[in-house]
Design a protein around this motif. Structure first.
Motif, PDB file in Angstrom:
ATOM      1  N   ALA A 363       0.832  -1.203   0.000  1.00 16.78           N
ATOM      2  CA  ALA A 363       0.000   0.000   0.000  1.00 16.78           C
ATOM      3  C   ALA A 363       0.870   1.258   0.000  1.00 16.78           C
ATOM      4  N   ALA A 367       1.038   3.915  -3.076  1.00 17.35           N
ATOM      5  CA  ALA A 367       0.714   5.312  -2.774  1.00 17.35           C
ATOM      6  C   ALA A 367       1.857   6.241  -3.162  1.00 17.35           C
ATOM      7  N   THR A 470      -9.687  -1.430   5.048  1.00 19.12           N
ATOM      8  CA  THR A 470      -9.430  -0.170   4.361  1.00 19.12           C
ATOM      9  C   THR A 470      -9.348  -0.386   2.854  1.00 19.12           C
ATOM     10  N   LEU A 471      -8.724  -1.471   2.442  1.00 15.36           N
ATOM     11  CA  LEU A 471      -8.648  -1.793   1.011  1.00 15.36           C
ATOM     12  C   LEU A 471     -10.002  -2.248   0.487  1.00 15.36           C
ATOM     13  N   GLY A 475     -10.092   2.282   0.116  1.00 12.78           N
ATOM     14  CA  GLY A 475      -9.130   3.230   0.668  1.00 12.78           C
ATOM     15  C   GLY A 475      -9.635   4.025   1.845  1.00 12.78           C
ATOM     16  N   SER A 503     -10.458   8.765   5.264  1.00 10.46           N
ATOM     17  CA  SER A 503      -9.859   8.461   3.973  1.00 10.46           C
ATOM     18  C   SER A 503      -8.354   8.280   4.162  1.00 10.46           C
ATOM     19  N   LEU A 505      -6.295   6.054   1.650  1.00 14.95           N
ATOM     20  CA  LEU A 505      -5.647   5.846   0.359  1.00 14.95           C
ATOM     21  C   LEU A 505      -6.498   6.418  -0.764  1.00 14.95           C
ATOM     22  N   ASP A 506      -5.822   6.891  -1.795  1.00 14.58           N
ATOM     23  CA  ASP A 506      -6.533   7.283  -3.002  1.00 14.58           C
ATOM     24  C   ASP A 506      -7.290   6.059  -3.535  1.00 14.58           C
ATOM     25  N   ALA A 510      -6.015   2.043  -3.859  1.00 11.29           N
ATOM     26  CA  ALA A 510      -6.692   0.887  -3.254  1.00 11.29           C
ATOM     27  C   ALA A 510      -7.108  -0.106  -4.327  1.00 11.29           C
TER      28      ALA A 510
END
Length: 807
Positions: A363, A367, A470-471, A475, A503, A505-506, A510
């Motif tokens: 990740a 990123a 989160t993934l 994200g 938030s 990750l963009d 993700a």
């Protein structure tokens, strides 16, 4: 005579004035406590924990087992029975029954001991709620005065309700609700007349009138209550006769009426509530705690562990399941048998994560705009220089490797040396920061070894599920939540556990991670977890095989499964994250999502509004999985990747660019040298990947592409070669009991064969073969010599023969 009369009259007037003064003093309350000046009394009552659907999971009990209910939910018979035996003039007096006081005083003087009490129901309640049990004249005056005040504040029915919810019935039961459940296994409104009479009778002395230890005395007391009720016309003669002849029909004394469901989760909630509200409120405050647990999923999780694990032997497991969109915990199992071990590995077991921690390195790299197609040296072992001094020696799981490979391929096949280089490129501190922002709450050191799961403290399955969520959620991290709402006993909301999201990750980052991690399941180390729908995940296995993980997710659910021994770092032989953990995950998730339509992962597209503001010129190209260069027709496997224009690879794959096509020969079952020779003669290059298996070492166990496939001459065929059955160290068991030795060997992945010899004490291991420290294949048998407690077989035969000669 006149003088005597005057004396008597003066004395009488004096007495009357004294009594009158006492009465005035009593009712005005000068020098006596005021009810308004005292803290309002609230009877302690159990707090309750509910599942998401409102099902009761458990009760949090303090020193007083009580549930408060309204008077309307109590049968008339219990009200009349208590009034008949405890306070016949309850509805006539004003808190103190002066006639009863005088009557009790006279009876006690005549008998020379306390044989009768004069306290009313109101006074009894005041004693328990405000004054306390200590017996002094001043305490009795305070009690009577407060009872009078209480009668001015509340109605008779309210006072009766307070009393019946507060009074002690014995066996740890406070209030009519728990007494009815304890002694008769039913709700108060279902009690019969006889049962109500029995419960009313025990109030006088609960420890003495225990129906389980003194049934005859209790029956006599019950009869007395029924007689008082008949005398007061509370019941008819027919009702009296029926109740008098009714057996007690007590419930079993040790029966549990509130079965704790999801016990590990209940313990977890209990600690959460204690931390936030304190013990007093948690165990005596009557809280109503509504949780996020889904009992359907919880039952599936518990059944899966029972089904897949040996109940008596072998490793344990833990499982945590979360809705990635809300962070709500849906299932939690801390071990395979709560009765044996109450330690909750799912929430409290900090274990080494192995390669499952590589996801956070991935990740961070994505990123930082590191392409999944970027290549690294895959040769193993590898020595890396650590900034600031020192070296780091890294090997792949199988100890071997060669050539170069992409970040994508290194993730799919969990290649350690690539991730060691990757974390050095992005920085250990930034990987630790990424793990924390995605949901890891345990301390993570800025150490390069974290790329391979080398953690000082370790992580819990709950943390891993939360972080991988989160993934799954494109994200956006949703903080793990176990409580959706807390109210008081009257339903007033104290706390609402609404979802909390951040938030991290963009969405496109993700989406890239999800695309790669889907291939871990479709064709990498996690194939054992496939459930036939869009899914992603990562395996994890520690070097000593003491921890094995599979953490996987769909857009709907994320589940972390850990397998190992909670009591310590005990090797499980050849156990990997792709074996039993993946199987547990697959069985659980297949059932959990049975009625949920498959959902595709978000591709990371921006909203129309965002796209209108920023419209980068992207270009999508097809790349070779092996070289990471632009794919040519001969590339055996490819994938699509999107780049900003000008940043895409421009060189074409040369490893598979030959124009002539040939048929790939099947080399499965051959030795490495024979397979390499056959592929060379057919016009192909060879890439060798070694991995443990049950096949003999040096044997090709699979190949890609498969035999019979047509591909360009000069293409690369990957062969997977067995390194043999994993070797494990034999633990030393000499000096242990037979049972303990068998357990230790089983924990290390070995079986035991036992031969017995004479010697004492019996049951002690005196020898083993192979010896401690020997390296042998996992699953092998270790021979043990154990004392039988006798004098030995040969000696016994001599004694027997001698005995026969004497006869």
């Amino acid at each position: 005579m006149k003088v005597s009369f005057r004396i008597v009259l003066v004395v009488l007037v004096g007495v009357l004035l004294g009594v009158g003064g006492l009465v005035v003093w009593f009712y005005t309350g000068v020098g006596l406590p005021s009810l308004a000046s005292l803290n309002e009394y609230k009877a302690a009552q159990n707090s309750k924990v509910f599942a998401a659907d409102g099902t009761l999971l458990c009760e949090l009990r303090g020193d007083e087992d009580r549930e408060i209910i309204a008077l309307e939910k109590m049968p008339d018979a219990i009200k009349k029975a208590v009034i008949a035996i405890e306070d016949t003039d309850f509805y006539q007096h004003k808190g103190v029954n002066w006639k009863a006081v005088v009557r009790a005083l006279w009876a006690n003087v005549v008998k020379g001991t306390v044989v009768q009490g004069g306290s009313t129901i109101t006074q009894q309640y005041v004693k328990g709620a405000y004054v306390g049990p200590k017996r002094t004249l001043w305490r009795k005056i305070e009690e009577a005065h407060l009872a009078y005040q209480l009668e001015q504040k509340y109605s008779k029915n309210k006072i009766l309700e307070l009393y019946l919810n507060d009074i002690y019935f014995g066996r740890g039961c406070y209030g009519i609700f728990t007494a009815a459940r304890k002694f008769y296994g039913k709700a108060p409104q279902d009690l019969t007349l006889a049962e109500c009479a029995m419960l009313a009778g025990v109030i006088r002395s609960p420890s003495y009138y225990d129906p389980y230890t003194k049934p005859q005395e209790v029956l006599q007391r019950r009869t007395l209550v029924l007689q008082r009720m008949l005398k007061k016309d509370f019941i008819t003669r027919e009702e009296f006769d029926g109740a008098e002849n009714e057996p007690m029909n007590l419930a079993p004394p040790n029966k549990v009426y509130v079965v704790r469901r999801a016990p590990y989760f209940c313990d977890y909630i209990t600690e959460k509530v204690r931390e936030k509200y304190g013990d007093q409120q948690a165990f005596r405050g009557g809280l109503r705690i509504y949780t996020t647990i889904d009992l359907h999923l919880q039952d599936i999780a518990e059944d899966t562990l029972r089904q897949e694990l040996d109940p008596d032997d072998g490793p344990d497991a833990a499982l945590a399941c979360i809705d990635p969109r809300t962070g709500y915990i849906k299932a939690m199992v801390g071990g395979k048998n709560y009765a044996v071990s109450q330690f909750n590995v799912a929430a409290d077991g900090h274990r080494q994560a192995g390669s499952s921690f590589k996801v956070f390195v991935l990740a961070r790299a994505l990123a930082d705009s590191i392409s999944p197609s970027q290549t690294y040296d895959a040769s193993s072992p590898k020595t890396l220089q650590i900034p600031g001094g020192g070296v780091w020696k890294v090997s792949n799981y199988d100890g071997h490797g060669s050539g170069t490979t992409t970040v994508r391929n290194a993730t799919i096949h969990s290649i350690n040396v690539v991730f060691a280089q990757l974390i050095m490129d992005v920085g250990p501190a930034r990987v630790a920061e990424m793990a924390k922002s995605m949901g890891i709450q345990s301390p993570v050191e800025a150490n390069p070894a974290i790329a391979l799961g080398g953690l000082h403290v370790g992580v819990t399955p709950l943390e891993m599920a939360s972080a991988y969520g989160t993934l799954a959620n494109g994200g956006v991290h949703a903080v793990a939540r176990s409580i959706s709402k807390v109210t008081d006993a009257d339903g007033n909301i104290i706390e609402e556990g609404k979802p909390e999201t951040h938030s991290v990750l963009d969405p496109k980052v993700a989406a890239k991670a999800n695309e790669i991690l889907q291939e871990v399941v479709s064709g990498g180390t996690g194939t054992g977890a496939r459930i036939g729908r869009p899914q992603a995940g990562k395996t994890g296995t520690t070097e000593d095989h003491a921890d094995a993980w599979f953490v996987g997710y769909t857009p709907d659910l994320v589940t972390a499964v850990w397998v190992g021994y909670p009591q310590g770092r005990i090797s499980m032989g050849g156990m990997t994250g792709g074996s039993l953990p993946a199987t547990i995950w697959r069985v659980f998730m297949s059932a959990a999502l049975e009625d949920v339509p498959p959902t595709a992962f978000n591709k990371g597209e921006e909203s129309e509004a965002a796209a209108a503001e920023v419209q980068p010129e992207d270009i999508t190209v097809t790349l070779c999985d092996v070289t990471g260069l632009l794919a040519v027709s001969g590339c055996p496997s490819t994938h699509s990747a999107t780049f900003k224009r000008g940043e895409e690879p421009t060189a074409s794959c040369t490893a598979h660019s030959a124009t002539a096509t040939r048929r790939v020969p099947s080399v499965v079952g051959m030795s490495t040298s024979s397979a390499t020779s056959a592929l060379t003669q057919a016009g192909f290059d060879t890439s060798v990947v070694e991995q443990p298996s049950t096949q003999p070492a040096g044997t090709v166990i699979s190949q890609a592409p498969a035999g019979g496939t047509t591909m360009n001459s000069g293409g690369v065929v990957t062969i997977f070669v067995s390194t043999g059955v994993p070797q494990s160290s034999v633990p030393g068991v000499v000096g242990m009991t037979e049972a303990a030795a068998r357990t230790k060997l089983a924990a290390a992945g070995f079986s035991a064969s036992v031969s017995y010899v004479g010697g004492t004490p019996p049951g002690i291991v005196t020898g083993q073969s192979p010896g401690a420290g020997a390296k042998i294949p996992a699953g092998s048998t270790v021979s043990l010599t154990v004392t039988s407690g006798g004098l030995g077989g040969s000696f016994s035969l001599l004694v027997l023969a001698h005995g026969l000669m004497l006869n």
